[in-house]
Enzyme design. Structure first.
Site, PDB file in Angstrom:
ATOM      1  N   SER A 175     -17.645  -4.077 -41.454  1.00 46.38           N
ATOM      2  CA  SER A 175     -16.802  -4.730 -40.451  1.00 46.38           C
ATOM      3  C   SER A 175     -17.616  -4.968 -39.170  1.00 46.38           C
ATOM      4  CB  SER A 175     -15.547  -3.896 -40.196  1.00 46.38           C
ATOM      5  OG  SER A 175     -14.585  -4.629 -39.480  1.00 46.38           O
ATOM      6  N   GLY A 190     -14.776  -0.839 -36.830  1.00 44.07           N
ATOM      7  CA  GLY A 190     -13.661  -0.528 -35.947  1.00 44.07           C
ATOM      8  C   GLY A 190     -13.484  -1.531 -34.831  1.00 44.07           C
TER       9      GLY A 190
END
Length: 447
Positions: free
Chosen positions: A194, A115
């Site tokens: 991520s 995120g």
């Protein structure tokens, strides 16, 4: 059709009496507080509880703003189920119901969510690991930690890297207590996607982590954005200085966004204005980082990789870009841009990391997930690995990323990937004879 009943399960641990929920073959002990923190201060470990530890009515999350792009990619977040808390140090333990624990301890996977170091939490429906836990008989622990202004922006006046310190505190809790949930404290693998992968790469060279984990799985880490961030970070910190004492946490996170455009001149790295900061605890200086990874090559088994078309969703679902680049020559230009930016941010840095690690004697595998379905109109973009790893069809039903792709295709490939990842989790290796899905290319890096 029979509806399976949800019942309670009690873990009697030295940390406290933990009340969990049992359904569909999985026991979920959710939202256990592992630490507390004051604003811009390091976390303090939570002490054992004399009272019952029960699931709160709402899931605690670090205060954040909702990303329309992420909601379009993954699906709307059920905001009514979350409770903003600037001390969001909670974790959840997922264990197979069928496990008795009489003669063995289960390997443990610790999920560090992504995120952009800015949004998300450990407990989202799209990352509920129930399918994986039940299929492969492992324990998965999902960790929430500080984000954005609270966890990944600082300087000389206030500590940077507080999100990393939170994760380290969670790993200490897991090392201490996971055996009482049936987990093996000597077999812990960190899994991050991520920015979660970015955090894990840097935990590998952080102070104070010796013995806390043995393996890492790093998916789609934007390692191409990690370099020379100091000037951008200093400017962003200065711009947001007026928010540091804001009492209204939601106003605080809404207000900082107006300053993001001021750092766009720093190029691609401005796409992730929050991040780890070298030269501050628990990290070394940036110029020392590569040698630190080489020094630690014997400590951790590594599985690292990416999706073939990481930036495709950002580019190919943009109405403005599609107006000019949606077909013909424009589409070919768009495809080239996806290839170039995917390589620059994700692909080349992962390959360099893997090669350096292998040259230093490390055990490392490199993988790439491709789109083989004719219905995958935007290829294999960022986050396509999440439904493959976690399954949970109902949570992904509104994902634009999966539009027109039959869930059966995701599920069949996902089961094979979950089996391969579990093989790595158990012993740090993946056999050449193990069944590989058609969408996955994986190889051990050797020198």
């Amino acid at each position: 059709m029979t509806v399976e009943q949800t019942t309670t399960h009690i873990f009697q641990t030295s940390f406290g009496k933990v009340i969990a929920l049992k359904s569909k073959g999985v026991i979920r002990a959710k939202s256990i507080r592992y630490a507390r923190s004051e604003r811009f201060q390091k976390p303090v470990a939570e002490q054992p509880s004399p009272s019952e530890i029960i699931l709160p009515d709402k899931t605690p999350v670090c205060p954040q703003t909702i990303s329309p792009l992420v909601e379009k990619m993954i699906g709307p977040a059920p905001m009514e189920n979350f409770d903003p808390d600037e001390s969001p140090q909670y974790l959840s333990v997922f264990r197979p119901d069928s496990f008795t624990g009489k003669n063995e301890k289960l390997p443990v996977v610790v999920w560090i969510h992504g995120g952009s170091h800015e949004i998300g939490c450990g407990d989202l429906p799209t990352s509920d690991p129930g399918d994986w836990v039940k299929e492969q008989q492992i324990i998965i622990v999902a960790v929430s930690y500080r984000l954005g202004l609270f966890g990944f922006l600082g300087g000389d006046e206030r500590p940077p890297n507080l999100g990393l310190f939170d994760i380290i505190e969670a790993l200490k809790w897991i090392k201490t207590y996971i055996s009482e949930f049936g987990g093996d404290p000597g077999n812990i693998t960190l899994l991050g996607q991520s920015s979660g992968g970015d955090a894990i790469v840097h935990l590998m060279i952080s102070e104070g982590v010796d013995g806390l984990f043995q393996r890492v799985i790093i998916q789609s880490a934007p390692l191409g954005l990690r370099h020379k961030r100091q000037k951008m970070t200093a400017e962003f910190l200065k711009k947001t200085e007026g928010l540091k004492n804001e009492k209204d946490i939601l106003k605080m996170v809404n207000e900082y966004r107006k300053y993001v455009p001021s750092v766009i001149r720093y190029g691609l790295k401005a796409a992730m204005p929050f991040g780890i900061q070298y030269g501050f605890p628990p990290l070394c200086k940036e110029e020392e980082s590569v040698e630190k990874w080489k020094e630690n090559a014997g400590k951790y088994d590594v599985l690292i990789g990416l999706n073939n078309d990481e930036t495709a969703f950002y580019l190919k679902t943009s109405d403005a870009l599609n107006k000019y680049f949606g077909k013909g020559l424009g589409l070919r230009i768009m495809d080239k841009a996806v290839e170039k930016t995917t390589g620059l941010i994700y692909g080349t840095p992962a390959e360099i990391f893997a090669e350096n690690y292998a040259k230093a004697g490390g055990n490392v595998y490199l993988f790439r997930i491709h789109a083989r379905s004719e219905n995958a109109r935007i290829g294999a973009p960022h986050c396509i690995d999440l439904p493959l790893i976690f399954g949970n069809e109902s949570a992904w039903k509104s994902s634009e990323m999966l539009k027109d792709i039959p869930w059966k295709y995701i599920d069949e490939n996902g089961k094979k990937i979950r089996a391969l990842w579990t093989e790595f989790v158990r012993n740090g290796t993946i056999s050449d004879d193990s069944d590989r899905p058609e969408i996955l290319k994986i190889r051990k890096i050797k020198f």
